[in-house]
Design a protein around this motif. Structure first.
Motif, short mmCIF file in Angstrom:
data_model
loop_
_atom_site.label_atom_id
_atom_site.label_comp_id
_atom_site.label_asym_id
_atom_site.label_seq_id
_atom_site.Cartn_x
_atom_site.Cartn_y
_atom_site.Cartn_z
N GLU A 116 0.85 -1.19 0.00
CA GLU A 116 0.00 0.00 0.00
C GLU A 116 0.89 1.24 0.00
O GLU A 116 1.45 1.64 1.02
CB GLU A 116 -0.92 0.01 1.23
CG GLU A 116 -1.95 1.13 1.18
CD GLU A 116 -2.89 1.10 2.36
OE1 GLU A 116 -3.88 1.85 2.35
OE2 GLU A 116 -2.65 0.32 3.31
N GLY A 117 1.04 1.82 -1.17
CA GLY A 117 1.92 2.97 -1.32
C GLY A 117 2.82 2.80 -2.52
O GLY A 117 2.47 2.14 -3.50
N PHE A 118 4.02 3.39 -2.47
CA PHE A 118 4.98 3.29 -3.57
C PHE A 118 6.30 2.74 -3.04
O PHE A 118 6.61 2.83 -1.85
CB PHE A 118 5.20 4.66 -4.23
CG PHE A 118 5.86 5.68 -3.33
CD1 PHE A 118 7.23 5.81 -3.26
CD2 PHE A 118 5.08 6.51 -2.53
CE1 PHE A 118 7.84 6.74 -2.44
CE2 PHE A 118 5.68 7.45 -1.69
CZ PHE A 118 7.05 7.56 -1.64
N MET A 133 6.63 -5.74 -11.07
CA MET A 133 6.03 -6.98 -11.55
C MET A 133 4.96 -7.49 -10.60
O MET A 133 3.95 -8.07 -11.01
CB MET A 133 7.12 -8.04 -11.74
CG MET A 133 6.66 -9.30 -12.45
SD MET A 133 8.02 -10.46 -12.69
CE MET A 133 9.05 -9.57 -13.85
N MET A 134 5.15 -7.26 -9.30
CA MET A 134 4.19 -7.73 -8.30
C MET A 134 3.05 -6.74 -8.07
O MET A 134 2.29 -6.87 -7.11
CB MET A 134 4.91 -8.02 -6.99
CG MET A 134 6.06 -9.01 -7.10
SD MET A 134 5.61 -10.58 -7.88
CE MET A 134 4.53 -11.29 -6.64
N GLY A 135 2.96 -5.73 -8.93
CA GLY A 135 1.83 -4.81 -8.86
C GLY A 135 2.10 -3.49 -8.19
O GLY A 135 1.17 -2.68 -8.02
N ASN A 136 3.35 -3.23 -7.80
CA ASN A 136 3.69 -1.98 -7.15
C ASN A 136 4.08 -0.92 -8.18
O ASN A 136 4.51 -1.24 -9.29
CB ASN A 136 4.88 -2.18 -6.20
CG ASN A 136 4.56 -3.15 -5.08
OD1 ASN A 136 3.93 -2.79 -4.10
ND2 ASN A 136 4.99 -4.39 -5.23
N THR A 137 3.96 0.33 -7.79
CA THR A 137 4.51 1.43 -8.60
C THR A 137 5.77 1.93 -7.91
O THR A 137 5.90 1.88 -6.68
CB THR A 137 3.49 2.55 -8.79
OG1 THR A 137 2.99 2.98 -7.51
CG2 THR A 137 2.33 2.06 -9.64
N VAL A 138 6.70 2.44 -8.72
CA VAL A 138 8.08 2.61 -8.26
C VAL A 138 8.65 3.96 -8.66
O VAL A 138 8.36 4.47 -9.75
CB VAL A 138 8.96 1.49 -8.86
CG1 VAL A 138 10.40 1.59 -8.34
CG2 VAL A 138 8.38 0.11 -8.54
N ILE A 139 9.47 4.51 -7.78
CA ILE A 139 10.34 5.65 -8.10
C ILE A 139 11.76 5.11 -8.16
O ILE A 139 12.24 4.52 -7.19
CB ILE A 139 10.22 6.76 -7.05
CG1 ILE A 139 8.79 7.31 -7.05
CG2 ILE A 139 11.20 7.89 -7.34
CD1 ILE A 139 8.50 8.22 -5.89
N TRP A 140 12.41 5.30 -9.28
CA TRP A 140 13.74 4.72 -9.53
C TRP A 140 14.77 5.84 -9.63
O TRP A 140 14.68 6.70 -10.50
CB TRP A 140 13.70 3.90 -10.81
CG TRP A 140 15.02 3.34 -11.28
CD1 TRP A 140 16.16 3.19 -10.55
CD2 TRP A 140 15.32 2.84 -12.59
NE1 TRP A 140 17.15 2.63 -11.32
CE2 TRP A 140 16.66 2.40 -12.57
CE3 TRP A 140 14.57 2.71 -13.76
CZ2 TRP A 140 17.29 1.86 -13.71
CZ3 TRP A 140 15.18 2.17 -14.89
CH2 TRP A 140 16.52 1.74 -14.85
N LYS A 141 15.75 5.81 -8.72
CA LYS A 141 16.88 6.74 -8.79
C LYS A 141 18.17 5.95 -8.99
O LYS A 141 18.67 5.31 -8.06
CB LYS A 141 17.00 7.58 -7.53
CG LYS A 141 17.91 8.80 -7.71
CD LYS A 141 18.52 9.31 -6.44
CE LYS A 141 19.93 8.83 -6.22
NZ LYS A 141 20.87 9.18 -7.30
N PRO A 142 18.73 5.97 -10.19
CA PRO A 142 19.98 5.24 -10.44
C PRO A 142 21.19 6.06 -10.00
O PRO A 142 21.12 7.28 -9.85
CB PRO A 142 19.97 5.05 -11.95
CG PRO A 142 19.26 6.27 -12.46
CD PRO A 142 18.23 6.62 -11.41
N ALA A 143 22.31 5.37 -9.81
CA ALA A 143 23.57 6.07 -9.60
C ALA A 143 23.88 6.89 -10.85
O ALA A 143 23.59 6.48 -11.98
CB ALA A 143 24.70 5.07 -9.34
#
Length: 543
Positions: free
Chosen positions: A180-182, A204-214
């Motif tokens: 529940e959340g991001f 893949m498991m249904g979550n939404t994501v914020i991605w910060k790469p190096a």
């Protein structure tokens, strides 16, 4: 709506191409390198369905050629972190409600795109941006990333199929809901596949994501994002931002909808993140999932029954492939005096043949370390070793950053098993060897276990099966991935799930269902077909 119990394609490990002279793959990769080097790419952030550009453009330079500007990325600020959170939360309900097979289809398509039309583009980006040779890029940005996507789909179906038993008159079901959340994915420079898996596994498991790469991996991260979008990933499911880490963390870790972090990086940063989450725990809707892999001081323990040539090859490959910039790289070795001279000669012979240079020259085994900060840190260890009577430089020891950040493969011989390079993670092409008397093998096993706070990978070389069993038990907590008669690097998805404990992380095993389980929250449903209509139980009846 039609329905079915769907079986996904059986996953298999993507075959590794060898790039031999005259091969088609060699020609295609060189063409991709030429194409990438012919232009300077403009890299936006991806927030929701938008390509976001700012007034702050930061150059990305090839580590092995400081004059080569590969791209400029658009650096974000606080507002972009907030926009990414909003985009992730807005996309969450629809993405979570999408049937699992539709999510699977997106990531399976991404795997096929990487195996086919994007293979050489992502490999070229990894070679140029992260200074990997052709083989190291192939096993990382192509094969491992493809394997993560294919096998994670299989693991997802296995998780969903795990259901409770039902007694007569009842039906018990278990749902595996996204969190529940991001989720926040904070990813490293050294593996394109890890950087791609950390956001895609929760998604893949249904979550939404914020991605910060190096920063040093943004060049290849942009290619992965292109692949995800090409595969049909909906807007807002994975939001790719380039924002200063502490700034992003300050906003994300105070947000009530923060649901988890998927992390690979330094132990210090991970511990600070954990502390920050703990301090803010009262603000969250739920307890965040904290999943992290944080590094290692990986060992090779050699018994006198070992084969010297096998040991030498494992040390050269394990310590110096990708300039030692692997969390699993062989960093400290314990060798019996009875074998040392043979092993030393084999190592020195190999190092005399190893070439260091740019990635475009396929004859180079070693390329540049990632940036000037890494160069300065690693070269400082080497410089201090040269002036310390407790250690001897027996190979390498030279470095130069005039044109690129080049450090020659270096072997140190430590007379003190507690010398700093036997204990601290260096993350560079430096191997430290300690020589022990064969009669002191038991004490040496204790040294291996107690010298470092880490417990990621480790190797034992021995032909004596009694020794193999005894040491494996005594070092049971010293490494999450333990190798017998092999180098401590090269874990393969679906074969050796990867992760360590102690200071090396939470040991949630990337490349297995254990990791995916962290990104779901189960709900059990009990349905009673004929509910009771009398409160009385049989025991209450009179005699």
């Amino acid at each position: 709506m039609s329905a079915g119990f769907f079986q996904v394609p059986v996953p298999h490990n993507e075959p590794v191409k060898e790039y031999r002279p005259g091969s088609e793959e060699r020609a295609r990769l060189k063409a991709a390198l030429t194409e990438a080097s012919s232009k300077t790419v403009d890299i936006p952030m991806y927030i929701g369905g938008e390509e976001v550009r700012t007034e702050t453009r930061i150059p990305l330079v090839a580590p092995h050629n400081r004059k080569q500007v590969l791209a400029h990325f658009h650096e974000g600020d606080q507002t972009h972190v907030e926009q990414a959170i909003t985009a992730a939360l807005n996309a969450r309900e629809q993405w979570a409600g999408l049937p699992w097979e539709q999510r699977a289809g997106i990531f399976l398509k991404a795997a096929e795109l990487l195996a086919g039309p994007y293979r050489y583009k992502v490999n070229a980006a990894t070679m140029l941006g992260q200074s990997k040779n052709a083989y190291q890029a192939e096993i990382d940005s192509a094969c491992e990333m493809i394997d993560f996507l294919r096998f994670n789909v299989q693991y997802m179906t296995e998780i969903y199929s795990q259901q409770p038993r039902s007694s007569a008159g009842y039906w018990n079901r278990e749902e595996y809901r996204p969190l529940e959340g991001f989720v926040f994915a904070l990813t490293p420079f050294n593996f394109t596949a890890i950087a791609g898996n950390l956001p895609s596994a929760p998604a893949m498991m249904g979550n939404t994501v914020i991605w910060k790469p190096a920063t040093q991996q943004i060049y290849s991260a942009q290619v992965l994002m292109e692949v995800f979008r090409k595969a049909g990933l909906p807007d807002g499911v994975i939001n790719l931002i380039y924002v200063d880490g502490p700034l992003a963390g300050d906003i994300i870790f105070r947000h009530p909808d923060f649901a988890g972090i998927h992390f690979t990086g330094s132990t210090g940063v991970f511990q600070q993140i954990w502390k920050t989450i703990g301090e803010n725990i009262h603000q969250y809707k739920s307890y965040p999932r904290i999943v992290g892999e944080t590094g290692g001081k990986d060992f090779v323990l050699v018994h006198e029954s070992a084969d010297p040539k096998e040991v030498a090859t494992a040390l050269v490959r394990g310590a110096f492939e990708y300039q030692g910039q692997k969390c699993s790289a062989a960093s400290r070795a314990y060798i019996p005096s009875s074998l040392w001279e043979q092993i030393r000669e084999y190592i020195l012979a190999d190092l005399r043949e190893i070439k260091t240079g740019t990635v475009e020259d396929f004859s180079n085994f070693v390329n540049a370390v990632i940036d000037e900060r890494a160069f300065d840190k690693i070269s400082k260890y080497i410089s201090e070793a040269k002036n310390d009577p407790r250690v001897e430089v027996i190979a390498g020891g030279t470095f130069d950053k005039t044109d690129g950040f080049f450090i020659q493969p270096t072997v140190l011989l430590a007379r003190d098993p507690q010398y700093v390079t036997m204990c601290e993670e260096i993350f560079g092409p430096v191997l430290t060897v300690y020589i022990y008397h064969p009669d002191h093998f038991e004490e040496t096993v204790q040294l291996v276990d107690q010298t470092s706070p880490y417990a990621l990978t480790g190797s034992l070389f021995a032909r004596d099966r009694y020794v193999i069993e005894e040491v494996s038990q005594k070092l049971v907590n010293a490494a999450g991935n333990y190798y017998i008669n092999d180098k401590p690097t090269g874990a393969v998805v679906g074969q050796q799930p990867f992760g360590g404990a102690r200071a090396s992380g939470t040991n949630d095993k990337a490349g297995s269902s254990l990791n995916l389980l962290r990104w779901v929250s189960a709900r059990v449903i009990k349905e009673t077909f004929v509910p009771p209509v009398d409160f009385r139980y049989p025991f209450m009846e009179t005699e």
